[in-house]
Design a protein around this motif. Structure first.
Motif, PDB file in Angstrom:
ATOM      1  N   ILE A  28      51.342  49.902 -10.483  1.00 31.38           N
ATOM      2  CA  ILE A  28      51.263  50.072  -9.035  1.00 31.38           C
ATOM      3  C   ILE A  28      51.623  48.749  -8.384  1.00 31.38           C
ATOM      4  O   ILE A  28      51.025  47.705  -8.693  1.00 31.38           O
ATOM      5  CB  ILE A  28      49.851  50.510  -8.607  1.00 31.38           C
ATOM      6  N   ILE A  29      52.587  48.777  -7.471  1.00 30.26           N
ATOM      7  CA  ILE A  29      53.057  47.565  -6.814  1.00 30.26           C
ATOM      8  C   ILE A  29      52.872  47.705  -5.304  1.00 30.26           C
ATOM      9  O   ILE A  29      53.587  48.470  -4.655  1.00 30.26           O
ATOM     10  CB  ILE A  29      54.546  47.298  -7.126  1.00 30.26           C
ATOM     11  N   PRO A  30      51.885  47.013  -4.724  1.00 25.92           N
ATOM     12  CA  PRO A  30      51.768  47.001  -3.262  1.00 25.92           C
ATOM     13  C   PRO A  30      52.929  46.216  -2.669  1.00 25.92           C
ATOM     14  O   PRO A  30      53.292  45.157  -3.180  1.00 25.92           O
ATOM     15  CB  PRO A  30      50.420  46.302  -3.018  1.00 25.92           C
ATOM     16  N   CYS A  31      53.487  46.738  -1.612  1.00 32.91           N
ATOM     17  CA  CYS A  31      54.757  46.208  -1.122  1.00 32.91           C
ATOM     18  C   CYS A  31      54.665  45.836   0.352  1.00 32.91           C
ATOM     19  O   CYS A  31      54.534  46.708   1.215  1.00 32.91           O
ATOM     20  CB  CYS A  31      55.821  47.288  -1.346  1.00 32.91           C
ATOM     21  N   VAL A  54      55.417  52.347  -6.170  1.00 39.09           N
ATOM     22  CA  VAL A  54      55.580  51.293  -5.171  1.00 39.09           C
ATOM     23  C   VAL A  54      54.982  51.808  -3.861  1.00 39.09           C
ATOM     24  O   VAL A  54      55.398  52.848  -3.354  1.00 39.09           O
ATOM     25  CB  VAL A  54      57.065  50.920  -4.976  1.00 39.09           C
ATOM     26  N   VAL A  55      53.991  51.088  -3.345  1.00 42.49           N
ATOM     27  CA  VAL A  55      53.327  51.505  -2.107  1.00 42.49           C
ATOM     28  C   VAL A  55      53.812  50.617  -0.967  1.00 42.49           C
ATOM     29  O   VAL A  55      53.455  49.437  -0.899  1.00 42.49           O
ATOM     30  CB  VAL A  55      51.794  51.437  -2.232  1.00 42.49           C
ATOM     31  N   ASP A  56      54.646  51.176  -0.106  1.00 43.87           N
ATOM     32  CA  ASP A  56      55.153  50.450   1.064  1.00 43.87           C
ATOM     33  C   ASP A  56      54.071  50.460   2.140  1.00 43.87           C
ATOM     34  O   ASP A  56      53.804  51.486   2.761  1.00 43.87           O
ATOM     35  CB  ASP A  56      56.433  51.104   1.579  1.00 43.87           C
ATOM     36  N   ASP A  57      53.459  49.291   2.354  1.00 42.56           N
ATOM     37  CA  ASP A  57      52.344  49.188   3.293  1.00 42.56           C
ATOM     38  C   ASP A  57      52.861  48.863   4.700  1.00 42.56           C
ATOM     39  O   ASP A  57      52.519  47.848   5.281  1.00 42.56           O
ATOM     40  CB  ASP A  57      51.365  48.116   2.808  1.00 42.56           C
ATOM     41  N   LYS A  58      53.686  49.775   5.213  1.00 41.96           N
ATOM     42  CA  LYS A  58      54.319  49.592   6.528  1.00 41.96           C
ATOM     43  C   LYS A  58      55.033  48.235   6.562  1.00 41.96           C
ATOM     44  O   LYS A  58      54.875  47.423   7.474  1.00 41.96           O
ATOM     45  CB  LYS A  58      53.277  49.677   7.650  1.00 41.96           C
ATOM     46  N   MET A  91      46.584  49.496  -2.717  1.00 46.38           N
ATOM     47  CA  MET A  91      46.179  49.727  -4.099  1.00 46.38           C
ATOM     48  C   MET A  91      45.332  50.975  -4.249  1.00 46.38           C
ATOM     49  O   MET A  91      45.452  51.708  -5.240  1.00 46.38           O
ATOM     50  CB  MET A  91      45.413  48.512  -4.625  1.00 46.38           C
ATOM     51  N   MET A  92      44.481  51.263  -3.291  1.00 45.84           N
ATOM     52  CA  MET A  92      43.665  52.473  -3.373  1.00 45.84           C
ATOM     53  C   MET A  92      44.535  53.723  -3.304  1.00 45.84           C
ATOM     54  O   MET A  92      44.299  54.700  -4.022  1.00 45.84           O
ATOM     55  CB  MET A  92      42.613  52.465  -2.271  1.00 45.84           C
ATOM     56  N   THR A  93      45.561  53.677  -2.468  1.00 44.31           N
ATOM     57  CA  THR A  93      46.519  54.784  -2.421  1.00 44.31           C
ATOM     58  C   THR A  93      47.209  54.930  -3.772  1.00 44.31           C
ATOM     59  O   THR A  93      47.369  56.039  -4.299  1.00 44.31           O
ATOM     60  CB  THR A  93      47.564  54.542  -1.323  1.00 44.31           C
ATOM     61  N   GLY A  94      47.630  53.804  -4.336  1.00 41.09           N
ATOM     62  CA  GLY A  94      48.306  53.837  -5.633  1.00 41.09           C
ATOM     63  C   GLY A  94      47.405  54.303  -6.756  1.00 41.09           C
ATOM     64  O   GLY A  94      47.818  55.095  -7.617  1.00 41.09           O
ATOM     65  N   VAL A 106      48.017  49.648 -13.937  1.00 36.21           N
ATOM     66  CA  VAL A 106      48.242  48.206 -13.845  1.00 36.21           C
ATOM     67  C   VAL A 106      48.640  47.838 -12.414  1.00 36.21           C
ATOM     68  O   VAL A 106      49.479  48.514 -11.811  1.00 36.21           O
ATOM     69  CB  VAL A 106      49.358  47.758 -14.817  1.00 36.21           C
ATOM     70  N   LYS A 107      48.032  46.799 -11.894  1.00 39.06           N
ATOM     71  CA  LYS A 107      48.440  46.264 -10.582  1.00 39.06           C
ATOM     72  C   LYS A 107      49.330  45.051 -10.800  1.00 39.06           C
ATOM     73  O   LYS A 107      48.988  44.127 -11.534  1.00 39.06           O
ATOM     74  CB  LYS A 107      47.229  45.847  -9.755  1.00 39.06           C
TER      75      LYS A 107
END
Length: 344
Positions: A28-31, A54-58, A91-94, A106-107
């Motif tokens: 999981i990759i916060p973006c 991949v979590v696009d955080d706006k 990360m919680m979304t992921g 994995v983060k």
């Protein structure tokens, strides 16, 4: 029975293989503001694991859309947030998305500071069920810190000590390290609503895992820095982090030593605080009075103050020793059922 540790997708296994008994691994990759590095990060890990989220955080740089275009038709899924929720929210979304079908989560940050060459080392304790959560530790050896700025070394050392007290994991260092691995079976036990959404996420995650008695292991992984700019400033976070750690410490003591297990350490702590506090207040009061009036303090008052401070401090040190030895040692994931859909 412990799961076998293998290199994901490097021993001939294909994604979705029913014959393989190895755990299915997702990264999981916060973006957020990582467009310059995100393509390199994803390209370096997508063939090492079963899936990449991949979590696009706006992201104002449209990093998520960039990844979706570059890796269309691959094992990369991009999730978009309509509003910025911070690294914790991403990360919680992921975690929730990945836990439905994968065993090991994995983060990895999108700034290319985390070397995928150390991925197997990071996941090993979780795959072998020696731990529920593993994390990188850049402080394991002096040589690991050659590239870390001195102010970061000092700031991380201070934050590590605060984290030890608030979480009860006295053997952990480098709590802000974002290179982590979580057993998916533990996800449903974590109260995500109470975890900090911003830069305190990693430390708060450790605190929440402590409340459920999860086992956490540090994995030696050296620091790696390039031309990326960190959004985390040690100078700016020390004070707010201190307040958050103090809140977590009080919450942990009440839950762990009052509600869940009222034991000898609880008594030592209560008596220690009362006696130490009484001794300090008593001694300080008469000391100030002596300076103000010039009158000598009675020997009995001095002895009463000293005895209370000494015994109170001994009680507190005994409670501290108990807390250090009470750190969880057996992974709880061994006794939990897999989440729905995991391993399919």
């Amino acid at each position: 029975m412990k799961r076998a540790l293998t290199k994901p997708l490097e021993y001939g296994d294909k994604e979705g293989s029913q014959a393989s008994s190895r755990p299915r691994i997702a990264i999981i990759i916060p973006c957020y503001r990582v467009r310059v590095h995100i393509e390199t990060v994803v390209a370096n890990v997508k063939d090492r694991v079963d899936h990449v989220f991949v979590v696009d955080d706006k992201c104002p740089e449209s990093s998520g859309a960039f990844v979706a275009e570059r890796f269309a038709g691959t094992n990369v899924t991009v999730i978009f947030h309509e509003t910025n929720q911070g690294v914790g929210g991403a990360m919680m979304t992921g975690y929730k998305a990945a836990a439905e079908n994968y065993d090991i989560l994995v983060k990895m940050d999108g700034d290319d500071q985390m070397d995928p060459q150390h991925l197997n080392e990071l996941i090993a304790p979780v795959v072998l069920q020696d731990a529920d959560y593993s994390k990188g530790n850049r402080f394991h050896a002096p040589s690991f810190l050659n590239q870390m700025p001195k102010i970061r070394i000092f700031g991380n050392a201070m934050l590590s000590f605060l984290n030890k007290m608030s979480s009860g994991y006295w053997k952990l260092m480098d709590p802000t390290n974002g290179y982590t691995c979580l057993d998916a079976k533990v996800v449903n036990m974590i109260d995500f609503d109470k975890i900090d959404r911003r830069f305190f996420f990693e430390s708060d995650m450790i605190f929440q895992l402590g409340l459920i008695r999860a086992v956490i292991i540090d994995v030696p992984i050296p620091a790696r820095y390039g031309d990326e700019v960190s959004n985390l400033s040690a100078r700016k976070v020390l004070v707010p982090f201190f307040r958050k750690h103090l809140t977590n410490f009080c919450s942990r003591f009440f839950y762990q030593y009052v509600l869940r297990d009222f034991n000898i350490a609880t008594i030592w702590t209560l008596f220690g605080v009362l006696m130490f506090g009484f001794g300090v207040v008593l001694g300080s009061t008469y000391l100030v009075r002596a300076f103000a009036t010039g009158e000598q303090t009675a020997l009995g008052i001095i002895m009463m103050s000293a005895i209370n401070v000494t015994i109170g401090l001994q009680f507190l040190l005994s409670a501290l020793a108990y807390d250090i030895n009470a750190e969880p040692s057996r992974a709880i994931a061994r006794y939990l059922h897999q989440p729905p859909g995991a391993g399919r």
